[in-house]
Design a protein around this motif. Structure first.
Motif, short mmCIF file in Angstrom:
data_model
loop_
_atom_site.label_atom_id
_atom_site.label_comp_id
_atom_site.label_asym_id
_atom_site.label_seq_id
_atom_site.Cartn_x
_atom_site.Cartn_y
_atom_site.Cartn_z
N MET A 226 -15.43 16.90 -29.86
CA MET A 226 -14.39 15.91 -30.15
C MET A 226 -13.60 15.62 -28.89
SD MET A 226 -11.23 16.14 -32.88
CE MET A 226 -10.42 17.46 -31.98
N VAL A 227 -13.25 14.35 -28.68
CA VAL A 227 -12.32 13.94 -27.65
C VAL A 227 -11.19 13.19 -28.32
CG1 VAL A 227 -11.96 12.59 -25.56
CG2 VAL A 227 -14.12 13.79 -25.89
N VAL A 228 -9.94 13.54 -28.00
CA VAL A 228 -8.79 12.90 -28.63
C VAL A 228 -7.74 12.62 -27.57
CG1 VAL A 228 -7.73 15.12 -29.20
CG2 VAL A 228 -7.10 13.09 -30.52
N THR A 229 -7.04 11.51 -27.73
CA THR A 229 -5.95 11.20 -26.80
C THR A 229 -4.76 10.68 -27.60
OG1 THR A 229 -5.39 10.01 -24.75
CG2 THR A 229 -6.67 8.82 -26.39
N SER A 230 -3.56 10.91 -27.09
CA SER A 230 -2.36 10.51 -27.81
C SER A 230 -1.25 10.20 -26.83
CB SER A 230 -1.90 11.60 -28.79
OG SER A 230 -1.27 12.64 -28.08
N LEU A 231 -0.35 9.33 -27.23
CA LEU A 231 0.83 9.00 -26.45
C LEU A 231 2.04 9.19 -27.35
CD1 LEU A 231 1.91 7.87 -23.73
CD2 LEU A 231 1.80 5.60 -24.79
N SER A 232 2.96 10.05 -26.95
CA SER A 232 4.12 10.34 -27.79
C SER A 232 5.42 10.03 -27.07
CB SER A 232 4.12 11.81 -28.23
OG SER A 232 4.26 12.66 -27.12
N LEU A 233 6.41 9.65 -27.83
CA LEU A 233 7.75 9.37 -27.34
C LEU A 233 8.75 10.22 -28.12
CD1 LEU A 233 9.82 7.68 -25.70
CD2 LEU A 233 9.77 6.02 -27.58
N ALA A 234 9.47 11.07 -27.42
CA ALA A 234 10.47 11.93 -28.04
C ALA A 234 11.85 11.37 -27.74
CB ALA A 234 10.35 13.36 -27.52
N LEU A 235 12.64 11.14 -28.77
CA LEU A 235 13.95 10.53 -28.60
C LEU A 235 15.07 11.54 -28.46
CD1 LEU A 235 13.58 7.60 -31.17
CD2 LEU A 235 13.15 7.59 -28.70
N ASN A 236 14.75 12.82 -28.58
CA ASN A 236 15.81 13.83 -28.45
C ASN A 236 15.56 14.75 -27.28
OD1 ASN A 236 13.59 15.05 -29.55
ND2 ASN A 236 14.69 16.18 -31.12
#
Length: 236
Positions: A226-236
């Motif tokens: 499996m290959v997975v990618t993600s982009l996350s934004l943390a507001l705190n």
């Protein structure tokens, strides 16, 4: 100032990895984290015996249950030892009735070491036991090793190797002769251009002793890449 009492639905005290991916070293969670409680419902008492040593006692509704599903509560205990900022050792357990009247006793040991400010290592070992009517108890073992290196404030790599052995299929049902016995390896790359932004890409490969994974041809196979990618934004 050294005693806390908390109640409600809260994150599990068991394991190295959180339910929140950005707080972990890898994007995917290890098999041991996927198949042990993420959360629990009940109450806990935390006591700081020393600056380096704290204890917890939990009374909860069972193995990842929000609502009670039998007449008995489950309990859990934690001992967290942090002699320095460089390393820590934590022991967690769970004792309760699961799957009808079967007793489940689960133990989790987590060690973390900061070799340098940039290089970190972790090791986790779990062993669980569940009683069976007229038979000897079922036992499952899980182990994982992790390493993370921060090459640059913006870039880091993490490696993980793991083994999950549940031949009696207490936790994971496969319907195969050998049950759920799987090796796993993953390589995770983190890019954090800003403190609140995290782009993670991971390659993960699982390999089972039995043919338990589905293939496009319809046949079962042992390997699961499996290959997975993600982009996350943390507001705190």
């Amino acid at each position: 100032p050294k005693l806390w009492i908390d109640g409600g639905i809260y994150f599990s005290h068991i394991g190295l990895e959180s339910f929140i991916s950005k707080d972990n070293w890898t994007y995917t969670r290890s098999l041991m984290s996927d198949f042990s409680p993420y959360y629990q419902a009940g109450a806990k008492v935390t006591y700081e015996m020393l600056e380096q040593l704290s204890l917890q006692f939990h009374v909860i509704n069972g193995w990842q249950n929000v609502s009670e599903n039998n007449d008995q509560k489950a309990v859990g205990f934690q001992v967290a030892f942090t002699p320095s900022s460089r390393w820590s050792l934590t022991y967690n357990n769970f004792l309760g009735t699961e799957s009808g009247t079967s007793w489940r006793f689960f133990n989790d040991l987590v060690a973390k070491v900061s070799v340098t400010d940039s290089f970190q290592l972790a090791a986790v070992y779990d062993i669980g036991m569940q009683t069976r009517v007229g038979l000897s108890p079922s036992i499952w073992h899980v182990g994982a090793l992790l390493a993370r290196y921060q090459f640059h404030p913006v870039f880091a790599l993490a490696l993980r190797g793991e083994r999950f052995m549940d031949p009696d299929q207490v936790i994971v049902t496969t319907g195969t002769t050998g049950g759920f016995q799987v090796w796993g390896a993953s390589l995770n790359a983190d890019v954090a251009p800003y403190p609140q932004v995290l782009w993670r890409t991971e390659f993960r490969y699982l390999y089972s002793d039995d043919e338990i994974y589905g293939a496009k041809s319809g046949a079962s196979v042992r390997g699961d890449p499996m290959v997975v990618t993600s982009l996350s934004l943390a507001l705190n």
